[in-house]
Write a protein that holds these residues in place. Sequence first.
Motif, PDB file in Angstrom:
ATOM      1  N   ALA A  12     -63.501  13.616 -12.530  1.00 39.82           N
ATOM      2  CA  ALA A  12     -63.427  15.045 -11.944  1.00 39.82           C
ATOM      3  C   ALA A  12     -62.387  15.644 -11.905  1.00 39.82           C
ATOM      4  CB  ALA A  12     -63.712  15.161 -11.118  1.00 39.82           C
ATOM      5  N   ILE A  13     -61.064  14.776 -11.502  1.00 36.53           N
ATOM      6  CA  ILE A  13     -60.022  15.370 -11.175  1.00 36.53           C
ATOM      7  C   ILE A  13     -59.007  16.424 -12.119  1.00 36.53           C
ATOM      8  CG2 ILE A  13     -57.724  14.287 -10.446  1.00 36.53           C
ATOM      9  CD1 ILE A  13     -58.952  13.227  -8.088  1.00 36.53           C
ATOM     10  N   ILE A  14     -59.080  14.991 -13.495  1.00 36.17           N
ATOM     11  CA  ILE A  14     -58.612  14.847 -14.689  1.00 36.17           C
ATOM     12  C   ILE A  14     -58.951  16.193 -14.875  1.00 36.17           C
ATOM     13  CG2 ILE A  14     -58.484  14.613 -16.758  1.00 36.17           C
ATOM     14  CD1 ILE A  14     -57.477  11.180 -15.452  1.00 36.17           C
ATOM     15  N   ALA A  15     -60.002  16.306 -15.583  1.00 39.66           N
ATOM     16  CA  ALA A  15     -60.562  17.851 -16.085  1.00 39.66           C
ATOM     17  C   ALA A  15     -60.935  18.887 -15.103  1.00 39.66           C
ATOM     18  CB  ALA A  15     -62.482  17.438 -16.253  1.00 39.66           C
ATOM     19  N   ILE A  16     -60.800  18.524 -13.789  1.00 37.10           N
ATOM     20  CA  ILE A  16     -60.054  20.084 -13.412  1.00 37.10           C
ATOM     21  C   ILE A  16     -59.206  20.588 -13.183  1.00 37.10           C
ATOM     22  CG2 ILE A  16     -60.282  20.758 -10.714  1.00 37.10           C
ATOM     23  CD1 ILE A  16     -62.722  19.557 -10.071  1.00 37.10           C
ATOM     24  N   ALA A  17     -57.709  19.743 -12.961  1.00 37.72           N
ATOM     25  CA  ALA A  17     -57.176  19.689 -13.899  1.00 37.72           C
ATOM     26  C   ALA A  17     -56.417  20.444 -14.632  1.00 37.72           C
ATOM     27  CB  ALA A  17     -55.720  18.079 -13.335  1.00 37.72           C
ATOM     28  N   LEU A  18     -56.723  19.954 -15.763  1.00 35.19           N
ATOM     29  CA  LEU A  18     -56.779  20.069 -17.054  1.00 35.19           C
ATOM     30  C   LEU A  18     -57.310  22.067 -17.599  1.00 35.19           C
ATOM     31  CD1 LEU A  18     -57.419  17.367 -19.449  1.00 35.19           C
ATOM     32  CD2 LEU A  18     -55.398  18.618 -18.793  1.00 35.19           C
ATOM     33  N   LYS A  27     -52.481  33.152 -18.532  1.00 41.99           N
ATOM     34  CA  LYS A  27     -52.661  33.720 -16.925  1.00 41.99           C
ATOM     35  C   LYS A  27     -50.846  34.529 -16.889  1.00 41.99           C
ATOM     36  CE  LYS A  27     -53.509  35.854 -12.136  1.00 41.99           C
ATOM     37  NZ  LYS A  27     -54.279  36.905 -12.990  1.00 41.99           N
ATOM     38  N   PHE A  28     -50.090  33.412 -16.713  1.00 38.66           N
ATOM     39  CA  PHE A  28     -48.709  33.623 -16.114  1.00 38.66           C
ATOM     40  C   PHE A  28     -47.260  33.060 -16.877  1.00 38.66           C
ATOM     41  CE2 PHE A  28     -50.536  32.437 -12.205  1.00 38.66           C
ATOM     42  CZ  PHE A  28     -50.341  33.604 -11.486  1.00 38.66           C
ATOM     43  N   ARG A  29     -48.099  32.606 -18.313  1.00 37.27           N
ATOM     44  CA  ARG A  29     -47.404  32.462 -19.745  1.00 37.27           C
ATOM     45  C   ARG A  29     -46.008  32.037 -19.330  1.00 37.27           C
ATOM     46  NH1 ARG A  29     -50.310  34.394 -24.433  1.00 37.27           N
ATOM     47  NH2 ARG A  29     -51.616  35.767 -23.648  1.00 37.27           N
ATOM     48  N   PRO A  30     -45.758  30.822 -18.755  1.00 35.76           N
ATOM     49  CA  PRO A  30     -44.622  30.351 -18.457  1.00 35.76           C
ATOM     50  C   PRO A  30     -42.829  30.087 -19.116  1.00 35.76           C
ATOM     51  CG  PRO A  30     -45.973  28.998 -18.948  1.00 35.76           C
ATOM     52  CD  PRO A  30     -46.821  29.430 -18.910  1.00 35.76           C
ATOM     53  N   ALA A  31     -42.022  31.324 -19.229  1.00 34.78           N
ATOM     54  CA  ALA A  31     -41.336  30.874 -20.157  1.00 34.78           C
ATOM     55  C   ALA A  31     -40.468  29.261 -20.104  1.00 34.78           C
ATOM     56  CB  ALA A  31     -40.153  31.979 -20.102  1.00 34.78           C
ATOM     57  N   SER A  32     -39.757  28.786 -18.847  1.00 37.15           N
ATOM     58  CA  SER A  32     -39.417  27.779 -19.082  1.00 37.15           C
ATOM     59  C   SER A  32     -40.138  25.969 -18.904  1.00 37.15           C
ATOM     60  CB  SER A  32     -38.246  27.785 -17.970  1.00 37.15           C
ATOM     61  OG  SER A  32     -38.736  27.704 -16.972  1.00 37.15           O
ATOM     62  N   TRP A  33     -39.484  25.432 -18.774  1.00 37.54           N
ATOM     63  CA  TRP A  33     -40.221  23.262 -18.378  1.00 37.54           C
ATOM     64  C   TRP A  33     -40.509  23.663 -17.348  1.00 37.54           C
ATOM     65  CZ3 TRP A  33     -37.880  20.017 -15.719  1.00 37.54           C
ATOM     66  CH2 TRP A  33     -36.375  20.704 -15.492  1.00 37.54           C
ATOM     67  N   ARG A  34     -39.559  24.289 -16.305  1.00 37.98           N
ATOM     68  CA  ARG A  34     -39.311  24.553 -15.010  1.00 37.98           C
ATOM     69  C   ARG A  34     -40.949  25.401 -14.041  1.00 37.98           C
ATOM     70  NH1 ARG A  34     -33.211  25.151 -12.911  1.00 37.98           N
ATOM     71  NH2 ARG A  34     -33.009  24.022 -13.686  1.00 37.98           N
ATOM     72  N   LEU A  37     -43.644  22.793 -14.996  1.00 38.02           N
ATOM     73  CA  LEU A  37     -44.637  21.508 -14.525  1.00 38.02           C
ATOM     74  C   LEU A  37     -44.681  21.883 -13.072  1.00 38.02           C
ATOM     75  CD1 LEU A  37     -43.564  18.539 -13.787  1.00 38.02           C
ATOM     76  CD2 LEU A  37     -41.164  19.339 -13.138  1.00 38.02           C
ATOM     77  N   PHE A  38     -44.381  23.409 -12.824  1.00 38.67           N
ATOM     78  CA  PHE A  38     -45.226  24.274 -11.336  1.00 38.67           C
ATOM     79  C   PHE A  38     -46.841  23.914 -11.438  1.00 38.67           C
ATOM     80  CE2 PHE A  38     -45.578  28.137  -8.321  1.00 38.67           C
ATOM     81  CZ  PHE A  38     -45.857  27.121  -7.683  1.00 38.67           C
ATOM     82  N   GLU A  39     -46.488  24.938 -12.463  1.00 33.11           N
ATOM     83  CA  GLU A  39     -48.487  25.191 -13.039  1.00 33.11           C
ATOM     84  C   GLU A  39     -48.802  23.404 -12.713  1.00 33.11           C
ATOM     85  OE1 GLU A  39     -48.775  27.326 -16.223  1.00 33.11           O
ATOM     86  OE2 GLU A  39     -48.115  29.214 -15.111  1.00 33.11           O
ATOM     87  N   ALA A  40     -48.506  22.412 -14.006  1.00 25.18           N
ATOM     88  CA  ALA A  40     -49.437  21.584 -13.751  1.00 25.18           C
ATOM     89  C   ALA A  40     -49.121  20.390 -12.729  1.00 25.18           C
ATOM     90  CB  ALA A  40     -48.273  20.505 -14.693  1.00 25.18           C
ATOM     91  N   VAL A  41     -48.538  21.284 -11.543  1.00 21.98           N
ATOM     92  CA  VAL A  41     -48.335  20.014 -10.458  1.00 21.98           C
ATOM     93  C   VAL A  41     -49.487  20.896  -9.206  1.00 21.98           C
ATOM     94  CG1 VAL A  41     -46.826  19.976  -8.161  1.00 21.98           C
ATOM     95  CG2 VAL A  41     -46.424  18.739 -10.228  1.00 21.98           C
ATOM     96  N   VAL A  42     -49.556  22.644  -9.734  1.00 20.35           N
ATOM     97  CA  VAL A  42     -50.184  23.276  -8.395  1.00 20.35           C
ATOM     98  C   VAL A  42     -51.487  22.544  -9.076  1.00 20.35           C
ATOM     99  CG1 VAL A  42     -50.859  25.119  -8.314  1.00 20.35           C
ATOM    100  CG2 VAL A  42     -49.235  24.700  -8.207  1.00 20.35           C
TER     101      VAL A  42
END
Length: 59
Positions: A12-18, A27-34, A37-42
Amino acid sequence: MQIHLQSSHLVAIIAIALLTALLLAVKFRPASWRGVLFEAVVANVGAILAVLAFEVLTA
């Protein structure tokens, strides 16, 4: 109160995180790897908190 996480909780954690990471990326379309990374951590922190909250509510 003891919290017991089982393999179904980890799934469940993996499914919700993905799903959350995908929605944030769309939604935000990040332009950099940072940004990615921030979105993945959140997304992962949110998924863990969601599963722990469910476990506490049903305990």
